[in-house]
Design an enzyme around this catalytic site. Structure first.
Site, PDB file in Angstrom:
ATOM      1  N   LYS A   1      33.909  42.480  50.624  1.00 25.16           N
ATOM      2  CA  LYS A   1      32.840  42.774  51.577  1.00 25.16           C
ATOM      3  C   LYS A   1      31.748  41.709  51.424  1.00 25.16           C
ATOM      4  O   LYS A   1      32.014  40.548  51.684  1.00 25.16           O
ATOM      5  CB  LYS A   1      32.350  44.204  51.384  1.00 25.16           C
ATOM      6  CG  LYS A   1      33.482  45.215  51.664  1.00 25.16           C
ATOM      7  CD  LYS A   1      33.122  46.661  51.426  1.00 25.16           C
ATOM      8  CE  LYS A   1      34.345  47.540  51.623  1.00 25.16           C
ATOM      9  NZ  LYS A   1      34.098  48.953  51.265  1.00 25.16           N
TER      10      LYS A   1
ATOM     11  N   THR B   1      34.010  46.504  45.439  1.00 24.92           N
ATOM     12  CA  THR B   1      35.076  45.788  46.126  1.00 24.92           C
ATOM     13  C   THR B   1      34.690  44.314  46.109  1.00 24.92           C
ATOM     14  O   THR B   1      33.528  43.960  45.912  1.00 24.92           O
ATOM     15  CB  THR B   1      35.230  46.249  47.592  1.00 24.92           C
ATOM     16  OG1 THR B   1      33.972  46.122  48.247  1.00 24.92           O
ATOM     17  CG2 THR B   1      35.720  47.682  47.670  1.00 24.92           C
TER      18      THR B   1
ATOM     19  N   ARG C   1      40.729  40.827  49.158  1.00 24.29           N
ATOM     20  CA  ARG C   1      40.732  42.290  49.091  1.00 24.29           C
ATOM     21  C   ARG C   1      41.085  42.708  47.666  1.00 24.29           C
ATOM     22  O   ARG C   1      42.181  42.415  47.184  1.00 24.29           O
ATOM     23  CB  ARG C   1      41.748  42.879  50.069  1.00 24.29           C
ATOM     24  CG  ARG C   1      41.557  42.406  51.498  1.00 24.29           C
ATOM     25  CD  ARG C   1      42.215  43.328  52.477  1.00 24.29           C
ATOM     26  NE  ARG C   1      41.388  44.499  52.665  1.00 24.29           N
ATOM     27  CZ  ARG C   1      40.412  44.578  53.576  1.00 24.29           C
ATOM     28  NH1 ARG C   1      40.146  43.572  54.361  1.00 24.29           N
ATOM     29  NH2 ARG C   1      39.696  45.676  53.686  1.00 24.29           N
TER      30      ARG C   1
ATOM     31  N   ASP D   1      28.596  52.592  42.784  1.00 26.85           N
ATOM     32  CA  ASP D   1      29.604  51.969  43.648  1.00 26.85           C
ATOM     33  C   ASP D   1      28.863  51.023  44.593  1.00 26.85           C
ATOM     34  O   ASP D   1      28.262  51.449  45.581  1.00 26.85           O
ATOM     35  CB  ASP D   1      30.369  53.051  44.416  1.00 26.85           C
ATOM     36  CG  ASP D   1      31.453  52.476  45.316  1.00 26.85           C
ATOM     37  OD1 ASP D   1      31.434  51.248  45.574  1.00 26.85           O
ATOM     38  OD2 ASP D   1      32.316  53.248  45.763  1.00 26.85           O
TER      39      ASP D   1
ATOM     40  N   TYR E   1      54.760  38.235  37.611  1.00 28.26           N
ATOM     41  CA  TYR E   1      54.483  39.578  37.088  1.00 28.26           C
ATOM     42  C   TYR E   1      53.723  39.464  35.767  1.00 28.26           C
ATOM     43  O   TYR E   1      54.086  38.677  34.906  1.00 28.26           O
ATOM     44  CB  TYR E   1      55.789  40.349  36.847  1.00 28.26           C
ATOM     45  CG  TYR E   1      55.827  41.599  37.683  1.00 28.26           C
ATOM     46  CD1 TYR E   1      54.951  42.648  37.399  1.00 28.26           C
ATOM     47  CD2 TYR E   1      56.670  41.719  38.771  1.00 28.26           C
ATOM     48  CE1 TYR E   1      54.941  43.784  38.192  1.00 28.26           C
ATOM     49  CE2 TYR E   1      56.655  42.859  39.560  1.00 28.26           C
ATOM     50  CZ  TYR E   1      55.796  43.886  39.273  1.00 28.26           C
ATOM     51  OH  TYR E   1      55.770  45.004  40.055  1.00 28.26           O
TER      52      TYR E   1
ATOM     53  N   GLU F   1      52.132  42.499  33.971  1.00 30.16           N
ATOM     54  CA  GLU F   1      51.656  43.809  33.488  1.00 30.16           C
ATOM     55  C   GLU F   1      51.007  43.690  32.114  1.00 30.16           C
ATOM     56  O   GLU F   1      51.559  43.053  31.205  1.00 30.16           O
ATOM     57  CB  GLU F   1      52.824  44.784  33.401  1.00 30.16           C
ATOM     58  CG  GLU F   1      52.983  45.597  34.661  1.00 30.16           C
ATOM     59  CD  GLU F   1      54.074  46.637  34.566  1.00 30.16           C
ATOM     60  OE1 GLU F   1      54.628  46.844  33.477  1.00 30.16           O
ATOM     61  OE2 GLU F   1      54.352  47.248  35.604  1.00 30.16           O
TER      62      GLU F   1
HETATM   63  C1  LIG Z   1      34.854  50.015  50.941  1.00 23.92           C
HETATM   64  C2  LIG Z   1      34.418  50.998  49.942  1.00 23.92           C
HETATM   65  C3  LIG Z   1      35.339  51.591  49.051  1.00 23.92           C
HETATM   66  C4  LIG Z   1      36.823  51.454  49.187  1.00 23.92           C
HETATM   67  O1  LIG Z   1      37.338  50.194  49.171  1.00 23.92           O
HETATM   68  P1  LIG Z   1      38.804  49.894  49.737  1.00 23.92           P
HETATM   69  O2  LIG Z   1      39.041  48.511  49.285  1.00 23.92           O
HETATM   70  O3  LIG Z   1      38.733  50.071  51.221  1.00 23.92           O
HETATM   71  O4  LIG Z   1      39.740  50.877  49.127  1.00 23.92           O
HETATM   72  C5  LIG Z   1      34.839  52.435  48.078  1.00 23.92           C
HETATM   73  N1  LIG Z   1      33.525  52.691  47.988  1.00 23.92           N
HETATM   74  C6  LIG Z   1      32.629  52.168  48.851  1.00 23.92           C
HETATM   75  C7  LIG Z   1      31.177  52.503  48.697  1.00 23.92           C
HETATM   76  C8  LIG Z   1      33.044  51.313  49.858  1.00 23.92           C
HETATM   77  O5  LIG Z   1      32.153  50.804  50.706  1.00 23.92           O
END
Ligand SMILES: *Cc1c(COP(=O)(O)O)cnc(C)c1O
Length: 435
Positions: free
Chosen positions: A221, A218, A227, A192, A46, A48
């Site tokens: 991807k 993220t 993740r 994003d 932990y 925090e």
């Molecule tokens: C995948 C994605 C998210 C969300 O990510 P999670 O890990 O699934 O919560 C947010 N914005 C965009 C553009 C994404 O492609």
């Protein structure tokens, strides 16, 4: 392992991943080093708080891990501040909103059916649409971002935050234009880059860093990490608001989260290390090249693509000219052929539940080492599956659809032509083991 039930299921999933073509553009194969970090003893701790300011003792080593991850993120993207604690992309976007906009204030983003993300202000069903007044912009007739619409809506509604990023959009994003729109109303521009982060690192998509105030990505991807997610504050962000790093950090913890997932933080550090190697640029080029070859192959077979093609890692096949909800049937049939995709809305789709599109992408199969030569074959197999189910139509009556899909799946499972393709896919996959 004592729990043989889960052990067996993980084994089956590993076999599925090995023997099928993973064409979902948001998925990838993390390296063994990343997976080892995620499965490590770091999960026991932990922590925090932030490095040097933890609420728990015993964080001397975890501090070093988090600082390494932060340092690598700052260097790789060229930003003055990084937070590597967000649990995933959606919490990260909530945290950004929590930091930048009072509940009830106006935010703006690309609509879901135009290729945006739910967390960018989708009305009704999301936090971002319920707790904020949300305005959504869309696409032009040519299925490109409608910057005129974006500008007009910004001027009319004066959002405090503009999200700019996509999940199902096959073209390059114009960050400079987005920034000029944000500036016209004094809004924060949040880029994003969840889907395209790997392409940006590889230099095959322009970086938002010179234009956005905040960048979210993220890590699982195209970055090929665990993740999770990272939030970056750029020099532009710092110039607009010197308190931005502090605001973001306190929105993440204690604003929205408790203890960071240290195992994930280590995995993110490993992924950032791997992405900073020269081979990663090659990977990014390969992803885009494979997507272009796929698009050409599909077009040659008469398959319609949203916007007519791709400039990035994904494309969306558009069956809206066929019959209602055809994307649902195509995605299901492809899965029986070992080609794993997801159904997706197309612009102005009449149904979000039975959409007319199928989204496909090349990040995962490029990680396996698949190149142009194989992409040509994959395009042919996809087109064959589409041909096999040419006469299938979802019933107009809603009540009959579930039953139809059930029967359809049974038919697909037994279809000899689908089996032939499935075996070809399996043979191809055997030549490209996942590690
Ligand atoms: C995948 C994605 C998210 C969300 O990510 P999670 O890990 O699934 O919560 C947010 N914005 C965009 C553009 C994404 O492609």
């Amino acid at each position: 392992m004592q729990d043989t039930e889960i052990e067996n299921l993980i084994g089956q999933e590993a076999e599925r991943q090995q023997s099928t073509l993973m064409l979902i553009p948001s998925e990838n194969y993390a390296s063994k080093a990343v997976r080892e970090a995620v499965g490590s003893v770091l999960a026991n701790k932990y922590s925090e708080g932030y490095a040097g300011k933890r609420y728990y003792e015993g964080n001397e080593i975890v501090d070093q891990i988090e600082l390494l991850a932060i340092g690598r993120a700052k260097k790789l993207f060229g930003v003055p501040h990084a937070n590597v604690q967000p649990y995933s992309g959606s919490p990260a976007n909530s945290e950004i909103l929590f930091a930048l906009a009072e509940p009830g204030s106006t935010i703006m983003g690309l609509g879901l059916s135009s290729g945006g993300h739910l967390t960018h202000g989708h009305p009704r069903v999301t936090f971002s649409g319920k707790y904020y007044t949300s305005v959504q912009f869309g696409l032009t007739e040519e299925a490109k971002i409608d910057y005129a619409d974006m500008r007009a809506k910004a001027l009319e509604h004066k959002p405090k935050v503009i999200f700019f990023g996509t999940t199902a959009y096959p073209f390059i994003l114009d960050w400079e234009q987005a920034r000029s729109i944000a500036d016209s109303v004094g809004a924060y521009l949040v880029a994003d880059i969840s889907h395209i982060v790997g392409l940006i690192i590889a230099g095959v998509h322009p970086s938002p860093v010179p234009f956005a105030h905040v960048v979210m990505s993220t890590t699982h991807k195209t970055l090929r990490g665990p993740r999770g997610a990272i939030i970056l504050v750029t020099d532009e962000g710092l110039a607009k608001d010197p308190d931005l790093p502090k605001k973001i950090d306190s929105a993440v913890m204690p604003g929205m989260q408790g203890g960071p997932h240290n195992n994930t933080t280590a995995g993110i550090a490993v992924a950032l290390f791997e992405a900073s190697q020269l081979e990663f640029a090659e990977y990014g080029h390969g992803v885009v090249n494979n997507a272009k070859v796929l698009a050409e192959g599909l077009r040659a077979k008469g398959i319609v693509l949203v916007g007519g093609g791709t400039e990035n890692h994904l494309l969306v096949m558009d069956f809206s000219g066929d019959s209602l909800g055809k994307g649902t049937l195509v995605a299901s049939a492809l899965n029986f052929a070992g080609i794993v995709t997801n159904r997706n809305t197309v612009p102005n789709d009449p149904s979000p539940f039975y959409p007319s599109g199928v989204r496909i992408g090349t990040p995962a199969i490029t990680t396996r080492g698949i190149k142009e030569h194989e992409m040509v074959k994959i395009a042919e197999w996809i087109a064959e599956v589409v041909e096999i189910i040419k006469s299938d139509k979802l019933p107009e009556a809603k009540e009959e659809r579930q039953k139809y899909i059930q029967d359809f799946k049974a038919r697909m499972q037994a279809d000899e032509r689908i089996k032939v393709i499935c075996n070809l896919v399996r043979d191809l996959c055997a030549q490209f083991p996942i590690l």
